[in-house]
Design a protein around this motif. Structure first.
Motif, PDB file in Angstrom:
ATOM      1  N   ALA A 259       0.667  -1.163  -0.016  1.00  0.00           N
ATOM      2  CA  ALA A 259      -0.032   0.007  -0.173  1.00  0.00           C
ATOM      3  C   ALA A 259       0.981   1.048  -0.080  1.00  0.00           C
ATOM      4  CB  ALA A 259      -1.010  -0.035   1.107  1.00  0.00           C
ATOM      5  N   SER A 260       2.085   1.215   0.530  1.00  0.00           N
ATOM      6  CA  SER A 260       2.942   2.275   0.717  1.00  0.00           C
ATOM      7  C   SER A 260       3.534   2.813  -0.859  1.00  0.00           C
ATOM      8  CB  SER A 260       4.178   2.101   1.514  1.00  0.00           C
ATOM      9  OG  SER A 260       5.048   1.153   1.127  1.00  0.00           O
ATOM     10  N   LEU A 261       3.483   1.769  -1.774  1.00  0.00           N
ATOM     11  CA  LEU A 261       4.202   2.107  -3.136  1.00  0.00           C
ATOM     12  C   LEU A 261       3.340   3.130  -3.973  1.00  0.00           C
ATOM     13  CD1 LEU A 261       4.826  -1.448  -4.202  1.00  0.00           C
ATOM     14  CD2 LEU A 261       6.510  -0.025  -3.237  1.00  0.00           C
ATOM     15  N   PHE A 262       3.677   4.112  -4.393  1.00  0.00           N
ATOM     16  CA  PHE A 262       3.180   5.469  -4.941  1.00  0.00           C
ATOM     17  C   PHE A 262       3.187   4.921  -6.464  1.00  0.00           C
ATOM     18  CE2 PHE A 262       3.168   9.561  -6.919  1.00  0.00           C
ATOM     19  CZ  PHE A 262       2.145   9.929  -6.273  1.00  0.00           C
ATOM     20  N   ASN A 263       1.868   5.384  -7.006  1.00  0.00           N
ATOM     21  CA  ASN A 263       1.505   5.063  -8.256  1.00  0.00           C
ATOM     22  C   ASN A 263       1.025   6.343  -8.569  1.00  0.00           C
ATOM     23  OD1 ASN A 263       0.762   1.988  -7.877  1.00  0.00           O
ATOM     24  ND2 ASN A 263       1.326   2.425  -9.818  1.00  0.00           N
ATOM     25  N   ARG A 264       1.660   7.136  -9.953  1.00  0.00           N
ATOM     26  CA  ARG A 264       1.069   8.262 -10.485  1.00  0.00           C
ATOM     27  C   ARG A 264      -0.226   7.855 -11.095  1.00  0.00           C
ATOM     28  NH1 ARG A 264       6.270   8.416 -10.568  1.00  0.00           N
ATOM     29  NH2 ARG A 264       7.426  10.361  -9.722  1.00  0.00           N
ATOM     30  N   GLU A 265      -1.066   9.060 -11.125  1.00  0.00           N
ATOM     31  CA  GLU A 265      -2.393   9.011 -12.050  1.00  0.00           C
ATOM     32  C   GLU A 265      -2.198   8.279 -13.329  1.00  0.00           C
ATOM     33  OE1 GLU A 265      -6.330   9.544 -11.861  1.00  0.00           O
ATOM     34  OE2 GLU A 265      -4.927  10.380 -10.274  1.00  0.00           O
ATOM     35  N   GLY A 266      -2.830   7.271 -13.667  1.00  0.00           N
ATOM     36  CA  GLY A 266      -2.772   6.690 -14.826  1.00  0.00           C
ATOM     37  C   GLY A 266      -1.697   5.868 -15.122  1.00  0.00           C
TER      38      GLY A 266
END
Length: 164
Positions: A23-30
């Motif tokens: 859950a801590s992994l950051f995904n950019r929009e899209g």
């Protein structure tokens, strides 16, 4: 009245720590989400693997029904197993995540407060972390006094000095 309480991490929380690592992994929009297996890669698994070793500490936020809502972990590394937010062997690296449905309720703030208070009690003088520069959590970290110290791959390394 608070909808949650904090308690120290216990062995039964380790599966949840793996969930929170993902859950801590950051995904950019899209962007496509990361494959779940990524948390078991050597660069990521070090954050949870063998949890409970000397120096490990952290907290779990649980709701009134005992459901886990978020976690904060602090763990020491060295030059041989450095994490993304590594600065030195005396500075533990903090990891934090809150389940998506519980975000925006102050849980992350309370988890960080508890982690920094516990670090101070243990005589720790600084805590580091790693965050994507586009992740809104960076604002929360700055509120606690974390300052940018450098970059590791695409992540910002931040450090918070703890007053003793």
């Amino acid at each position: 009245m608070k909808e949650y309480q904090l308690r120290p991490i216990v062995e039964q929380d380790i599966p949840f720590l793996w969930e929170m690592l993902y859950a801590s992994l950051f995904n950019r929009e899209g962007e496509e989400p990361f494959e779940p297996e990524i948390i078991h890669s050597p660069g990521m698994s070090k954050y949870v693997e063998d949890w409970g070793r000397e120096g490990d500490f952290g907290f779990i936020a649980v709701d009134s029904r005992g459901r886990r809502m978020g976690s904060v972990t602090l763990r020491f590394y060295n030059d041989q197993n450095a994490g993304y937010g590594y600065v030195n062997a005396a500075t533990p690296e903090m990891g934090m995540a809150v389940v998506e449905t519980a975000r925006g309720k102050g849980i992350g703030t309370r988890l960080i407060q508890a982690a920094l208070e516990e670090a101070q009690k243990r005589g720790i003088t600084a805590v580091s972390l790693s965050v994507d520069p586009d992740n809104e959590a960076i604002r929360l970290y700055r509120r606690f006094g974390f300052v940018e110290q450098g970059m590791c791959d695409t992540s910002v390394t931040m450090v918070c000095a703890i007053n003793s």
